[in-house]
Design a protein around this motif. Structure first.
Motif, PDB file in Angstrom:
ATOM      1  N   ALA A  68       2.600  -8.064 -17.265  1.00  0.00           N
ATOM      2  CA  ALA A  68       3.130  -8.596 -18.517  1.00  0.00           C
ATOM      3  C   ALA A  68       4.652  -8.696 -18.474  1.00  0.00           C
ATOM      4  N   ASN A  69       5.161  -9.867 -18.813  1.00  0.00           N
ATOM      5  CA  ASN A  69       6.603 -10.127 -18.892  1.00  0.00           C
ATOM      6  C   ASN A  69       7.337  -9.918 -17.568  1.00  0.00           C
ATOM      7  N   SER A  70       6.585  -9.888 -16.460  1.00  0.00           N
ATOM      8  CA  SER A  70       7.216  -9.663 -15.155  1.00  0.00           C
ATOM      9  C   SER A  70       6.902 -10.768 -14.163  1.00  0.00           C
ATOM     10  N   GLY A  71       5.671 -11.261 -14.166  1.00  0.00           N
ATOM     11  CA  GLY A  71       5.309 -12.316 -13.248  1.00  0.00           C
ATOM     12  C   GLY A  71       4.055 -12.022 -12.466  1.00  0.00           C
ATOM     13  N   ILE A  72       3.879 -12.720 -11.348  1.00  0.00           N
ATOM     14  CA  ILE A  72       2.711 -12.562 -10.483  1.00  0.00           C
ATOM     15  C   ILE A  72       3.146 -11.823  -9.215  1.00  0.00           C
ATOM     16  N   PHE A  73       2.358 -10.828  -8.808  1.00  0.00           N
ATOM     17  CA  PHE A  73       2.706  -9.990  -7.670  1.00  0.00           C
ATOM     18  C   PHE A  73       1.547  -9.911  -6.675  1.00  0.00           C
ATOM     19  N   VAL A  74       1.886  -9.678  -5.416  1.00  0.00           N
ATOM     20  CA  VAL A  74       0.863  -9.374  -4.416  1.00  0.00           C
ATOM     21  C   VAL A  74       0.260  -8.026  -4.778  1.00  0.00           C
ATOM     22  N   ALA A  75      -1.048  -7.941  -4.792  1.00  0.00           N
ATOM     23  CA  ALA A  75      -1.734  -6.739  -5.264  1.00  0.00           C
ATOM     24  C   ALA A  75      -1.436  -5.538  -4.388  1.00  0.00           C
ATOM     25  N   ASP A  76      -1.335  -4.374  -5.021  1.00  0.00           N
ATOM     26  CA  ASP A  76      -1.094  -3.125  -4.305  1.00  0.00           C
ATOM     27  C   ASP A  76      -2.319  -2.648  -3.543  1.00  0.00           C
ATOM     28  N   VAL A  77      -3.437  -3.369  -3.693  1.00  0.00           N
ATOM     29  CA  VAL A  77      -4.642  -2.984  -2.962  1.00  0.00           C
ATOM     30  C   VAL A  77      -4.400  -3.049  -1.458  1.00  0.00           C
ATOM     31  N   LEU A  78      -3.397  -3.832  -1.033  1.00  0.00           N
ATOM     32  CA  LEU A  78      -3.065  -3.900   0.382  1.00  0.00           C
ATOM     33  C   LEU A  78      -2.027  -2.861   0.781  1.00  0.00           C
ATOM     34  N   GLY A  79      -1.633  -2.015  -0.166  1.00  0.00           N
ATOM     35  CA  GLY A  79      -0.598  -1.033   0.127  1.00  0.00           C
ATOM     36  C   GLY A  79      -1.162   0.237   0.731  1.00  0.00           C
ATOM     37  N   SER A  80      -0.628   1.382   0.279  1.00  0.00           N
ATOM     38  CA  SER A  80      -0.970   2.645   0.905  1.00  0.00           C
ATOM     39  C   SER A  80      -2.449   2.967   0.742  1.00  0.00           C
ATOM     40  N   ALA A  81      -3.082   3.369   1.838  1.00  0.00           N
ATOM     41  CA  ALA A  81      -4.491   3.747   1.803  1.00  0.00           C
ATOM     42  C   ALA A  81      -4.654   5.208   1.407  1.00  0.00           C
ATOM     43  N   PHE A  82      -3.529   5.919   1.258  1.00  0.00           N
ATOM     44  CA  PHE A  82      -3.576   7.338   0.962  1.00  0.00           C
ATOM     45  C   PHE A  82      -2.905   7.611  -0.382  1.00  0.00           C
ATOM     46  N   SER A  83      -3.501   8.495  -1.148  1.00  0.00           N
ATOM     47  CA  SER A  83      -2.892   8.869  -2.419  1.00  0.00           C
ATOM     48  C   SER A  83      -1.612   9.656  -2.145  1.00  0.00           C
ATOM     49  N   PRO A  84      -0.673   9.674  -3.091  1.00  0.00           N
ATOM     50  CA  PRO A  84       0.551  10.466  -2.896  1.00  0.00           C
ATOM     51  C   PRO A  84       0.254  11.933  -2.611  1.00  0.00           C
ATOM     52  N   ALA A  85      -0.775  12.492  -3.267  1.00  0.00           N
ATOM     53  CA  ALA A  85      -1.107  13.904  -3.039  1.00  0.00           C
ATOM     54  C   ALA A  85      -1.578  14.138  -1.607  1.00  0.00           C
ATOM     55  N   LEU A  86      -2.413  13.223  -1.093  1.00  0.00           N
ATOM     56  CA  LEU A  86      -2.905  13.378   0.271  1.00  0.00           C
ATOM     57  C   LEU A  86      -1.776  13.165   1.285  1.00  0.00           C
ATOM     58  N   THR A  87      -0.869  12.233   0.976  1.00  0.00           N
ATOM     59  CA  THR A  87       0.277  12.013   1.854  1.00  0.00           C
ATOM     60  C   THR A  87       1.125  13.280   1.958  1.00  0.00           C
ATOM     61  N   ARG A  88       1.389  13.915   0.820  1.00  0.00           N
ATOM     62  CA  ARG A  88       2.164  15.159   0.836  1.00  0.00           C
ATOM     63  C   ARG A  88       1.420  16.243   1.602  1.00  0.00           C
ATOM     64  N   LEU A  89       0.114  16.282   1.445  1.00  0.00           N
ATOM     65  CA  LEU A  89      -0.691  17.285   2.149  1.00  0.00           C
ATOM     66  C   LEU A  89      -0.605  17.087   3.654  1.00  0.00           C
ATOM     67  N   PHE A  90      -0.752  15.834   4.088  1.00  0.00           N
ATOM     68  CA  PHE A  90      -0.654  15.533   5.515  1.00  0.00           C
ATOM     69  C   PHE A  90       0.696  15.942   6.074  1.00  0.00           C
ATOM     70  N   SER A  91       1.774  15.622   5.355  1.00  0.00           N
ATOM     71  CA  SER A  91       3.112  15.846   5.882  1.00  0.00           C
ATOM     72  C   SER A  91       3.533  17.310   5.854  1.00  0.00           C
ATOM     73  N   SER A  92       2.805  18.140   5.120  1.00  0.00           N
ATOM     74  CA  SER A  92       3.196  19.542   4.997  1.00  0.00           C
ATOM     75  C   SER A  92       2.331  20.490   5.823  1.00  0.00           C
ATOM     76  N   HIS A  93       1.348  19.957   6.538  1.00  0.00           N
ATOM     77  CA  HIS A  93       0.499  20.788   7.391  1.00  0.00           C
ATOM     78  C   HIS A  93       0.639  20.328   8.832  1.00  0.00           C
ATOM     79  N   SER A  94       0.970  21.263   9.694  1.00  0.00           N
ATOM     80  CA  SER A  94       1.344  20.906  11.058  1.00  0.00           C
ATOM     81  C   SER A  94       0.224  20.187  11.810  1.00  0.00           C
ATOM     82  N   GLU A  95      -1.033  20.582  11.587  1.00  0.00           N
ATOM     83  CA  GLU A  95      -2.114  19.947  12.345  1.00  0.00           C
ATOM     84  C   GLU A  95      -2.235  18.466  11.997  1.00  0.00           C
TER      85      GLU A  95
END
Length: 255
Positions: A68-95
């Motif tokens: 709304a009031n911004s325009g047409i955008f490429v959908a984020d469905v093609l973006g990150s396959a990982f949720s922010p929580a899972l990304t943080r989990l991956f980056s904070s565990h050495s394995e």
């Protein structure tokens, strides 16, 4: 008879195919805003009704979204396959960090090999331009900018490989890659020699690509990520040893 009458293609269908192609090749990126209806219809050389029909079809297929009031955008469905929580989990565990490094070593090695063979001169110019920015950030000791450029450098190589499946798979991991790169580089930023070694490794990757040497490019990527893995292993081991030594000292002081 197996033949069918040839029908002229509707302009809207041609617009759909062009935009789909731009998304598929990674030229239009997730979250990117399309030009205004007036500008886009002029660039494509089609009427606004034909453009609206094409945009509606692409929204229906989930490739474009209206805000709304911004325009047409490429959908984020093609973006990150990982949720922010899972990304943080991956980056904070050495394995998980080590698994991500191993995955990158395999995939980026193949991408570098392909890029050295298949990249256009413009693709390689983009990689070289990012590397020059890395050299500047290195001199300024700008850790955050170095990490961002590090991720862009590696993704530019994947883009230059011209494999759309690999491109979108690695793009979907961009947040994970960015946080992983930042974490790894921050861990190793304590010593000037290590930072210089990292820059030299990226120079070797860039040189091999600019020389269009597939074997050298793949080997340089693997050498770089092996170094990152070994440095991270040493740092984590040193931290664990320090914890043990601290407990030993505390115990000794209490005797």
């Amino acid at each position: 008879m197996p033949f069918e009458r040839i029908e002229p293609e509707k302009l809207a269908h041609a617009v759909v195919r062009q935009i789909e192609g731009l998304i598929l090749r990674g030229i239009l990126r997730p979250g990117e805003r399309l030009p205004s209806e007036r500008v886009l219809s002029d660039r494509l050389g089609v009427s606004r009704p034909s453009l609206r029909e094409a945009i509606a079809a692409l929204q229906g297929s989930g490739l474009l979204v209206a805000r709304a009031n911004s325009g047409i955008f490429v959908a984020d469905v093609l973006g990150s396959a990982f949720s922010p929580a899972l990304t943080r989990l991956f980056s904070s565990h050495s394995e998980a960090v080590f698994d991500a490094l191993d995955f990158r070593r395999d995939m980026e090695g193949l991408a570098a090999h392909r890029a050295a063979r298949l990249a256009s001169d413009t693709d390689l110019a983009v990689v070289d331009a990012i590397f020059i920015k890395m050299e500047t950030a290195h001199e300024k000791r700008d850790a955050a900018n170095e990490a961002r450029l590090d991720a862009e450098f590696h993704l530019a190589i994947i883009e230059a490989s011209h494999n759309v499946v690999m491109l979108h798979m690695m793009r979907s991991m961009y947040d994970l890659l960015r946080e992983g790169v930042f974490y790894n580089r921050q861990v190793m930023f304590d010593q000037r020699m290590t930072r210089t070694a990292l820059l030299d490794q990226h120079r070797a990757i860039n040189d091999a690509l600019q020389s269009r040497d597939p074997v050298a490019a793949q080997g340089a990527i693997q050498t770089h990520l092996d170094f990152v893995r070994a440095s991270l292993t040493d740092k984590l081991r040193a931290e664990q040893n320090e914890k043990t030594a601290t407990k030993r000292l505390q115990h000794e002081q209490m005797r």
